[in-house]
Design an enzyme around this catalytic site. Sequence first.
Site, short mmCIF file in Angstrom:
data_model
loop_
_atom_site.label_atom_id
_atom_site.label_comp_id
_atom_site.label_asym_id
_atom_site.label_seq_id
_atom_site.Cartn_x
_atom_site.Cartn_y
_atom_site.Cartn_z
N VAL A 45 54.59 -1.12 0.36
CA VAL A 45 55.00 -0.31 1.55
C VAL A 45 56.37 0.40 0.84
O VAL A 45 56.22 1.69 1.11
CB VAL A 45 55.65 -1.20 2.69
CG1 VAL A 45 56.42 -0.27 3.93
CG2 VAL A 45 54.69 -2.25 3.21
N CYS A 46 57.03 -0.01 -0.02
CA CYS A 46 58.14 0.79 -0.68
C CYS A 46 57.66 2.12 -1.41
O CYS A 46 58.01 3.12 -1.68
CB CYS A 46 59.02 -0.08 -1.55
SG CYS A 46 59.84 -1.27 -0.68
N THR A 47 56.39 1.78 -2.09
CA THR A 47 55.58 2.73 -2.92
C THR A 47 54.99 3.78 -1.95
O THR A 47 55.51 4.86 -2.14
CB THR A 47 54.49 2.14 -3.60
OG1 THR A 47 55.10 1.13 -4.82
CG2 THR A 47 53.68 3.30 -4.20
#
Length: 150
Positions: A45-47
């Site tokens: 999700v951070c990516t």
Amino acid sequence: MDAIQVGVMAPDFNLQDGFGKEIRLSDYRGKQVLLSWHPFAWTGVCTDQMRALEVHFDDFAAKNTVAIGLSVDAAPGKKAWATVLCIENTPLVSDFWPQGKVALDYGVFMSNHGCSGRVNVLVDAQGIVKWVKVYALGELPDIDEVLAAL
């Protein structure tokens, strides 16, 4: 987590991106700044969150806004991550030491996890917090909602 409130002066900071560039909030006066916190680099999700900022770099620029990605990851890890993701325009900065100091200043550090939450804070051109959105850790921020807040 008790995130910073709309209408207050955003705390200034001086952090480095993975390439050794100093990023100071006050250097962006006259522009809006989106502070986009993510818990940890190298996660799905951070990516997607950081890629969305990069993909929409021109949309942010058109609205006189700079987007900055922040996490407690060390600067060398942020550099490797930015390189792998081909992020060239969006600063990915390290709030590593003292761990999460800036996240603490903004009320977005989660001491039980040792990282920041997933939070977007929009600071206006005068340095005042204009918009805040806290997301569940596994929730990808809706980039259209973010752009609409500008």
